[in-house]
Motif scaffolding. Structure first.
Motif, short mmCIF file in Angstrom:
data_model
loop_
_atom_site.label_atom_id
_atom_site.label_comp_id
_atom_site.label_asym_id
_atom_site.label_seq_id
_atom_site.Cartn_x
_atom_site.Cartn_y
_atom_site.Cartn_z
N TYR A 50 -7.35 8.88 19.01
CA TYR A 50 -8.31 9.29 17.98
C TYR A 50 -8.41 8.22 16.88
N TRP A 51 -7.26 7.61 16.55
CA TRP A 51 -7.24 6.60 15.49
C TRP A 51 -8.13 5.39 15.82
N THR A 86 -11.95 6.28 15.80
CA THR A 86 -12.66 6.89 14.65
C THR A 86 -12.28 6.26 13.32
N ARG A 87 -11.43 5.22 13.32
CA ARG A 87 -10.90 4.76 12.04
C ARG A 87 -11.99 4.13 11.16
N PHE A 137 -14.83 11.42 8.65
CA PHE A 137 -14.46 12.59 9.47
C PHE A 137 -15.73 13.37 9.85
N VAL A 181 -9.96 17.00 18.28
CA VAL A 181 -8.94 16.85 17.23
C VAL A 181 -8.82 18.10 16.34
N VAL A 182 -9.92 18.83 16.15
CA VAL A 182 -9.79 20.02 15.28
C VAL A 182 -9.18 21.21 16.02
N VAL A 219 -6.76 20.83 18.29
CA VAL A 219 -5.58 20.31 18.98
C VAL A 219 -4.39 21.28 18.92
N VAL A 220 -4.15 21.88 17.77
CA VAL A 220 -2.97 22.75 17.65
C VAL A 220 -3.16 24.02 18.49
N ARG A 242 -4.45 0.46 4.74
CA ARG A 242 -4.26 1.06 6.05
C ARG A 242 -3.84 2.53 5.92
N ARG A 295 -6.74 4.57 4.98
CA ARG A 295 -7.61 4.79 6.14
C ARG A 295 -7.00 5.86 7.05
N TRP A 296 -5.65 5.79 7.19
CA TRP A 296 -4.95 6.74 8.05
C TRP A 296 -5.16 8.16 7.54
N VAL A 325 -8.62 9.32 8.23
CA VAL A 325 -8.85 9.68 9.64
C VAL A 325 -8.11 10.96 10.01
N PHE A 326 -6.83 11.04 9.62
CA PHE A 326 -6.01 12.16 10.09
C PHE A 326 -5.83 13.29 9.07
N ALA A 334 -7.95 15.44 7.46
CA ALA A 334 -8.62 16.72 7.78
C ALA A 334 -8.04 17.35 9.05
N PRO A 335 -7.83 16.57 10.13
CA PRO A 335 -7.22 17.20 11.33
C PRO A 335 -5.84 17.78 11.05
N LEU A 387 -6.29 21.06 9.22
CA LEU A 387 -6.77 22.08 10.16
C LEU A 387 -5.67 22.51 11.12
N GLY A 388 -4.84 21.54 11.53
CA GLY A 388 -3.74 21.85 12.43
C GLY A 388 -2.73 22.77 11.77
N VAL A 409 -15.58 24.27 11.09
CA VAL A 409 -15.83 22.82 10.94
C VAL A 409 -16.84 22.35 12.00
#
Lengths: 390, 64
Positions: free
Chosen positions: A179-180, A183-184, A188, A210-211, A213-214, B7, B10-11, B14-15, B17-18, B21-22, B53
């Protein structure tokens, strides 16, 4: 792979990252591809199973108790007599009480106490009148259930689907790693719908994947645990249950069984504050050849899932032993609602169904992206071969 | 801004919101199992968050 190359620069670190990403991409592609057909089968059959109770009701397969509000339930031995009368020549295996259907008692009969589950007859009886309310676990949903749990292949089918569940988990984890790089550079939930259709579907695949995933990991892994249920039960019988029934080693099976009324009374006294979920007759897979096993449940959402066995002498109904189930069987019992989604009312069932459909979309779009990339590569190869010829 | 802080930003972009949500999904899945009726209502919101979402992303495209 062109997208993968574009996310790296030309230095050594970039080449290393490109190689790492390529490995993860291979893992993601092949774990997904190998499991695709079976995952689609599991998702498609899982969808009606979420609403199996409602579907059975609509199709007329759900037993309906007679209106008997306020009247006390009959002693359970009368239900047993009604069950044996309904299926002459067969023996009792289990009697169960559903906490959501207090007016109904289920009776399981079979051709032998240790008869195969597929040969069992499950009938519902009115708890107040002992009137038979029809067979349970029949109708079209049974076919869907068999497809979902073992594809009509018994234990090997279950274990195979468990393996598919593990592949699914690897596909999910590798998808999160990928995913990284994909989409980086995007915000989002960006969907590039003005680019090629393949790009838009890649964005949907990444976003939905990704949304969810859990949820997908939890449902996938709890499904895997469920495929090991019979192995866990065998393990429990060989260790904990064997330990509990040690004093009875070498004794013959009971010549005459104690009445179920007596068994129920003794079991309730042995586990105060709990009610009986089901009782296994001596010789069935859930107990020894000498004992009734009453599986007791609590009254909270959690403790109603965690059963506690009480072993009772088959002839006298005296309590022999009671102890909590081992951690692996408790994990199995907790994993069941997390797989079925049947513990939060109708709104949670609907959300479960939508998430299931979204998972189908992720699987379908993944297959489409793989096919589209192959087509694109084939075209590029054809062009490359055509150019020198001109 | 250093390369590493850029970085990590950016991380998170990218991660972030997921991950939220997780965590919501996990808490929601357990809430209905552990907290009775209150947990049941929480589970509808939290397990349903990823669906909201996706619906938002789809509606945003449709009515752009």
């Amino acid at each position: 792979m062109s997208q993968l190359v574009s996310v790296t620069n030309g230095d050594g670190e970039g080449r290393l990252k490109a190689r790492t990403i390529r490995v993860w991409s291979l893992v993601h592609t092949w774990t997904s591809l190998i499991s695709t057909v079976f995952l689609l089968l599991l998702c498609l059959t899982g969808l009606p199973l979420i609403f199996h109770h409602e579907i059975d009701e609509v199709l007329g397969y759900a037993p309906q108790p007679e209106a008997a509000a306020g009247r006390p339930a009959l002693p359970p031995q009368q239900i047993v007599q009604a069950a044996l009368a309904a299926d002459p020549g067969r023996v009792m295996q289990y009697v169960s009480w559903d906490k959501d259907e207090p007016g109904i008692v289920m009776a399981f009969t079979n051709n032998a106490p240790d008869g195969k589950p597929d040969n069992a007859t499950v009938r519902a009886f009115d708890a107040v009148t002992a009137k038979p309310l029809g067979l349970v676990g029949v109708g079209p949903i049974l076919i869907v259930l068999k497809l979902h749990t073992d594809m009509f292949a018994g234990q090997p089918g279950k274990l195979f689907l468990g393996g598919i569940g593990l592949l699914f988990a690897v596909a999910i984890i590798s998808g999160v790693v990928l995913y990284w790089p994909f989409t980086r550079r995007l915000r989002f939930a960006t969907i590039r719908d003005r680019s090629a259709r393949r790009v838009a579907w890649l964005d949907w695949h990444n976003l939905i994947g990704v949304v969810t995933v859990v949820w997908a990991l939890v449902v996938g892994l709890t499904g895997v645990i469920n495929t090991w249920a019979e192995l866990m039960l065998s393990q429990w019988k060989a260790n904990e249950l064997a330990e509990m029934v040690k004093p009875y080693a070498g004794k013959p099976p009971p010549a005459k069984l104690a009445s179920l009324d007596q068994v129920v009374t003794e079991a309730k006294q042995a586990a105060p504050g709990m009610e009986i979920a089901f009782i296994a007759y001596p010789g069935t897979p859930f107990t020894s050849s000498h004992h009734y096993a009453a599986f007791m449940r609590g009254d909270t959402p959690l403790t109603s899932r965690l059963l506690k066995p009480v072993l009772l002498d088959g002839e006298t109904a005296e309590v022999s032993d009671t102890r909590a189930l081992p951690a692996y069987l408790q994990a199995l019992l907790i994993s069941q609602p997390l797989h079925f989604g049947d513990y939060g009312g109708m709104p949670l069932k609907i959300i479960w169904a939508v998430l299931d459909i979204l998972t189908i979309l992720v699987i379908g779009s993944g297959l489409y992206l793989w096919l589209a990339r192959r087509r694109k590569r084939a075209r590029a190869t054809a062009v490359a071969h055509a150019v020198p010829a001109q | 801004m250093t390369a590493s802080s850029g970085r990590s930003q950016r991380w998170i972009a990218v991660f972030g919101a997921p991950i939220v949500l997780g965590v919501l999904s996990m808490v929601g899945l357990l809430a209905a199992l552990l907290l009775g009726d209150v947990g049941r209502y929480l589970s509808w919101l939290m397990v349903g968050a990823p669906v909201l979402v996706i619906a938002w992303a789809w509606l945003r495209l449709r009515f752009r």
